[in-house]
Design a protein around this motif. Structure first.
Motif, PDB file in Angstrom:
ATOM      1  N   SER A  95       0.822  -1.207   0.000  1.00  0.00           N
ATOM      2  CA  SER A  95       0.000   0.000   0.000  1.00  0.00           C
ATOM      3  C   SER A  95       0.857   1.259   0.000  1.00  0.00           C
ATOM      4  N   ALA A  96       1.907   1.238   0.807  1.00  0.00           N
ATOM      5  CA  ALA A  96       2.764   2.413   0.909  1.00  0.00           C
ATOM      6  C   ALA A  96       3.472   2.701  -0.412  1.00  0.00           C
ATOM      7  N   TYR A  97       3.927   1.646  -1.076  1.00  0.00           N
ATOM      8  CA  TYR A  97       4.712   1.842  -2.296  1.00  0.00           C
ATOM      9  C   TYR A  97       3.833   2.108  -3.515  1.00  0.00           C
ATOM     10  N   SER A 130       0.499   4.909  -2.658  1.00  0.00           N
ATOM     11  CA  SER A 130       0.851   6.247  -2.175  1.00  0.00           C
ATOM     12  C   SER A 130       1.908   6.915  -3.041  1.00  0.00           C
ATOM     13  N   ALA A 131       2.800   6.117  -3.617  1.00  0.00           N
ATOM     14  CA  ALA A 131       3.982   6.706  -4.249  1.00  0.00           C
ATOM     15  C   ALA A 131       4.014   6.554  -5.762  1.00  0.00           C
ATOM     16  N   THR A 188      -5.849   9.593   0.621  1.00  0.00           N
ATOM     17  CA  THR A 188      -5.098   9.504  -0.632  1.00  0.00           C
ATOM     18  C   THR A 188      -5.959   9.935  -1.804  1.00  0.00           C
ATOM     19  N   ALA A 196       3.966  11.504  -1.607  1.00  0.00           N
ATOM     20  CA  ALA A 196       4.648  10.207  -1.527  1.00  0.00           C
ATOM     21  C   ALA A 196       5.436  10.077  -0.229  1.00  0.00           C
ATOM     22  N   THR A 197       5.988  11.183   0.253  1.00  0.00           N
ATOM     23  CA  THR A 197       6.807  11.114   1.469  1.00  0.00           C
ATOM     24  C   THR A 197       5.950  10.954   2.715  1.00  0.00           C
ATOM     25  N   LYS A 257       2.603  10.304   3.013  1.00  0.00           N
ATOM     26  CA  LYS A 257       1.610   9.235   3.017  1.00  0.00           C
ATOM     27  C   LYS A 257       2.261   7.864   3.081  1.00  0.00           C
ATOM     28  N   GLY A 258       3.420   7.710   2.440  1.00  0.00           N
ATOM     29  CA  GLY A 258       4.134   6.450   2.556  1.00  0.00           C
ATOM     30  C   GLY A 258       4.546   6.155   3.987  1.00  0.00           C
ATOM     31  N   SER A 259       5.039   7.183   4.686  1.00  0.00           N
ATOM     32  CA  SER A 259       5.434   6.981   6.086  1.00  0.00           C
ATOM     33  C   SER A 259       4.230   6.692   6.968  1.00  0.00           C
TER      34      SER A 259
END
Length: 237
Positions: A29-31, A34-35, A91, A134-135, A137-139
């Protein structure tokens, strides 16, 4: 072209696949969500804007759908009780923000880039916020995964008092949430200030009754920004 871009970037009314896809493992999900993956639709709109921005409908559709998605995602984020659900709908909201900036930046192709401040603020802010999102929301997605791993649940109704137990995770979540809320001195503040500047500049552009209808854009943007501010704190506290 726009139907494909709107579907890929989870714009209204094609957004529902993104919250459903959040059932995937947290690093995925993070990669992806979000990114990288959802940004492909935004990249498509940005690349095709010089070709199609001469049409009034391109500007109205991209800006209008983006702002509607921004408001819609922010509203539904407040109704979620799952940590990843909050982040999923936020998101959607942030993708709408970037899409609306691309639409506002497209106005420059009617008047000339060098004379139009909308392009300078809106187009740059779109790319800037794409990286910022990306920074933070990924975190935040990774923090949601850590909380799920350590507590066995993502239901915010069952979570509380984790600041003393997980101080490092709390600090990272706080920084990411402040950035998403657009608070200084975090990176989200800079791009969202440019977003509001670009939206406030639209009514000054006398095109297709923008001097009257265009006033709705900054109003919607302001309301959605308030929602963003609220659910950012909703995630942490």
């Amino acid at each position: 072209v726009l139907l494909g871009a709107f579907t890929k970037s989870a714009q209204f009314p094609f957004y529902i696949w993104l919250p459903d896809a959040m059932e995937a493992p947290t690093p995925v999900s993070a990669y992806l969500h979000s990114a990288t993956m959802v940004k492909a639709g935004l990249y498509l709109v940005a690349r095709f804007t010089p070709l199609y921005a001469s049409s009034e409908y391109w500007i109205w559709l991209v800006t209008g759908i983006g702002l509607l998605t921004l408001f819609w995602g922010s509203f539904f984020a407040l109704k979620q009780t799952d940590l990843k659900g909050i982040l999923a709908f936020s998101t959607v909201s942030q993708l709408g923000l970037i899409m609306s900036l691309l639409g506002a930046g497209a106005i420059s192709f009617h008047t000339g880039v060098e004379d139009n401040p909308i392009f300078k603020y809106a187009a740059f802010a779109a790319i800037f916020h794409l990286v910022n999102h990306a920074t933070f929301k990924g975190s935040l997605f990774m923090i949601a995964g850590i909380i799920d791993h350590e507590t066995g649940t993502r239901d915010i109704r069952k979570l509380g008092g984790l600041m003393s137990l997980m101080p490092i995770s709390f600090t990272i979540a706080l920084i990411g949430s402040f950035s998403m809320a657009g608070l200084p001195p975090f990176n989200g503040f800079l791009s969202k200030e440019m977003f509001l500047t670009g939206m406030l500049s639209i009514p000054e552009f006398d095109f297709f009754a923008f001097d009257t209808w265009g006033i709705l854009f900054p109003i919607i943007a302001w309301i959605a920004s308030v929602f963003t501010f609220v659910y950012s704190f909703y995630f942490v506290f």
